[in-house]
Scaffold this active site. Structure first.
Site, PDB file in Angstrom:
ATOM      1  N   MET A 238       0.827  -1.204   0.000  1.00 42.80           N
ATOM      2  CA  MET A 238       0.000   0.000   0.000  1.00 42.80           C
ATOM      3  C   MET A 238       0.861   1.254   0.000  1.00 42.80           C
ATOM      4  SD  MET A 238      -2.937  -1.234  -0.301  1.00 42.80           S
ATOM      5  CE  MET A 238      -3.830   0.321  -0.229  1.00 42.80           C
ATOM      6  N   HIS A 239       1.972   1.240   0.742  1.00 41.48           N
ATOM      7  CA  HIS A 239       2.881   2.392   0.728  1.00 41.48           C
ATOM      8  C   HIS A 239       3.529   2.557  -0.645  1.00 41.48           C
ATOM      9  CE1 HIS A 239       2.513   2.083   5.132  1.00 41.48           C
ATOM     10  NE2 HIS A 239       2.951   3.330   5.159  1.00 41.48           N
ATOM     11  N   GLU A 240       3.917   1.449  -1.264  1.00 37.87           N
ATOM     12  CA  GLU A 240       4.530   1.510  -2.591  1.00 37.87           C
ATOM     13  C   GLU A 240       3.521   2.013  -3.623  1.00 37.87           C
ATOM     14  OE1 GLU A 240       7.439   1.549  -5.246  1.00 37.87           O
ATOM     15  OE2 GLU A 240       7.737   0.984  -3.146  1.00 37.87           O
TER      16      GLU A 240
END
Length: 553
Positions: free
Chosen positions: A489-491
């Protein structure tokens, strides 16, 4: 006569240790045996009335021996902004400088962004509508309901990602919309899967009530019945405990108990529906076991609700759903601790702080980050080879270290102290533990727990424990799944910002797992200062390294 030493002890309800004692006492009240050690798929999360660490209403913050450093930090920020404004005035004749970042934010699609965000929030009602269809009997959660929910969630996040790409929004618009979309996705998932779980319990309870009604109309025979199952074949040890949701979860955690419980209840249902004769002992045992299950399921459907309005299925109203959408939590519960009133002066203070911090972040970015970014753009437009661009990497990294560290702290304080506290105040949400003392972290797993408590609670319930219960994996595999999903999700956010899929952030986040293992070795265990230095070294260098890599490559 000797004077007695009389001491007065003041017990505060917001004390962490007292709160933990009360929580354990409530758990023992429902589980007198004290044997429940594991957690089920929808493990209980304790919501209590408390304030965030830096909030002025928190007595611990005001009385902290480090409160002066907090004051010094904000005084330094004030004079820092004065210095930047003076430099801009001398160079550009304007205290805001060239103001390119703000111009990029308001130049195009600002109204479209706000309208799209409103539509996105409104579309979360699809999850509520699906739960209404499940309750009405048109859809079964365990068969097609959860599949439909996952299909909808995939379409939802696809639209959230696709719109900024389609409109070619600036990074400021993209960050806000995608991050808010991910929050709405988590909220829908928690709402749907918890209510879907309760819908299964509700239908199970209705089925048991029907069986109990049939049992009431059975006239037992005097002689021992030959109908299966005999009372001696049934497991009745749980009947000595008070029926509760905790008792059901405890039995689910044991594969043997779960299989035996399912087998017993299926055999009882078959015996009742067969209309074959039952003796007095069978009727008595069947009735006790069915009533225990009904009472336990009733407690499960009640959850943390203190009134009938919030008990499932009474909670399936559009008001309840959209109220949850604006609450500062991504974990759905039937009821939360609420404050008695709204302090509008406090809410205005938090809102003013929100805009003030945004101003500090914009000024810092414009003065120290934007010039570095534009220099890399000029390097690429000039056709500079990658090897030459990498020669500038160390200088770029050193230029970004301190401004990114400041932006990192400001972004955290903006979201978890000002915005969430503002939402909590205007929605009467009393549990303000949006973070713990993450700055004292000695390992990355501690940081993952303390940095963002709302998301940590979501991952704990809907990823970690759900992986153990649904996928039948061990704790280590569940931890790996949780970290990997969070890293993805961060990527995803980085991809939306830079329009590049590189995997740098994914790699660094997954690299935290071996670092966690390292922190538990004999070389680092019980060495809090060294662990905290390693942690801060990662926080200090990580954001600037990531940005430099995305800009150079």
């Amino acid at each position: 006569m000797a004077e007695q030493d009389i001491r007065t002890f003041v017990v505060r309800t917001d004390d962490d240790e007292i709160r933990e004692v009360l929580r354990r006492g409530l758990q023992r009240a429902k589980d007198p045996s004290g044997k429940s050690k594991g957690r089920a798929k929808f493990s209980d999360l304790v919501f209590t009335r408390q304030f965030s660490a830096f909030d002025r209403q928190n007595a611990d913050a005001a009385n902290s021996p480090f409160h002066g450093f907090f004051t010094l930090f904000w005084m330094a920020m004030f004079f820092f902004m004065i210095k930047i404004g003076a430099e801009n005035w001398r160079k550009w004749g304007n205290p805001l400088g060239t103001n390119d970042i703000v111009k990029g934010m308001v130049r195009r699609d600002l109204v479209v962004l706000l309208l799209a965000d409103g539509v996105m929030c409104a579309l979360t009602g699809v999850s509520w509508l699906l739960q209404r269809l499940i309750y009405a009997g048109y859809v079964d959660w365990d068969r097609s309901g959860y599949i439909l929910q996952n299909v909808w969630q995939t379409m939802f996040i696809g639209g959230v990602i696709g719109l900024p790409l389609l409109r070619d929004w600036p990074w400021t618009h993209t960050v806000f919309f995608v991050l808010h979309g991910v929050v709405m996705l988590m909220k829908q998932h928690s709402y749907a899967f918890y209510n879907g779980h309760l819908s299964t319990a509700y239908k199970r309870r209705l089925h048991l009530l029907e069986q109990l009604h049939q049992l009431d109309h059975i006239s037992p025979v005097q002689s021992p019945s030959q109908t299966e199952p005999p009372p001696s074949a049934l497991s009745t040890t749980h009947l000595s405990k008070v029926p509760s949701a905790l008792g059901i979860r405890e039995r689910r955690l044991s594969v043997a108990d779960l299989e035996k419980s399912t087998e017993d209840m299926d055999s009882i249902a078959a015996a009742i529906e067969s209309s074959r004769p039952l003796d007095h002992e069978q009727v008595h045992i069947f009735e006790r076991m069915i009533k225990w299950e009904i009472d336990a399921l009733t407690d499960e459907l009640k959850g943390k609700a203190t009134g009938p309005d919030h008990v499932y299925p009474n909670n399936l109203t559009w008001q309840n759903h959209y109220e949850y959408i604006v609450l500062p939590t991504v974990v759905y519960e039937l009821e939360y601790p609420r404050s008695d009133s709204i302090n509008w002066y406090y809410a205005a203070e938090k809102m003013a702080a929100c805009f003030g911090i945004i101003f500090v972040m914009i000024m810092t970015s414009q003065a120290f980050i934007y010039p570095v970014v534009m220099e890399t753009v000029r390097m690429k437009e000039a056709g500079m080879p990658l090897a030459q661009r990498f020669q500038a990497f160390p200088w770029m990294l050193s230029d970004l270290l301190f401004p990114f560290m400041l932006e990192y702290l400001m972004a955290w304080y903006l979201i978890w102290e000002t915005i969430l506290n503002f939402l909590a105040e205007v929605t009467y949400f009393a549990d303000r533990t949006f973070y713990d003392a993450w700055w004292n972290s000695v390992s990355w797993d501690q940081f993952a727990r303390d940095w963002n408590r709302p998301v940590h609670n979501f991952l704990l319930r809907h990823v970690y424990h759900s992986s153990i219960s649904a996928l039948k994996v061990n704790k280590h595999t569940a931890t790996l799944i949780t970290f990997f999903l969070s890293a993805c999700m961060h990527e995803l956010v980085m991809w939306c910002i830079f329009k590049k899929l590189r995997g740098y952030l994914l790699f660094l986040q997954m690299f935290q797992l071996p670092l966690v293992r390292l922190s538990r070795t004999k070389w680092l265990r019980n060495r809090a200062t060294l662990g905290n230095v390693i942690f801060w070294l990662g926080i200090f260098t990580g954001p600037s390294v990531l940005c430099s890599l995305y800009l150079i490559l």
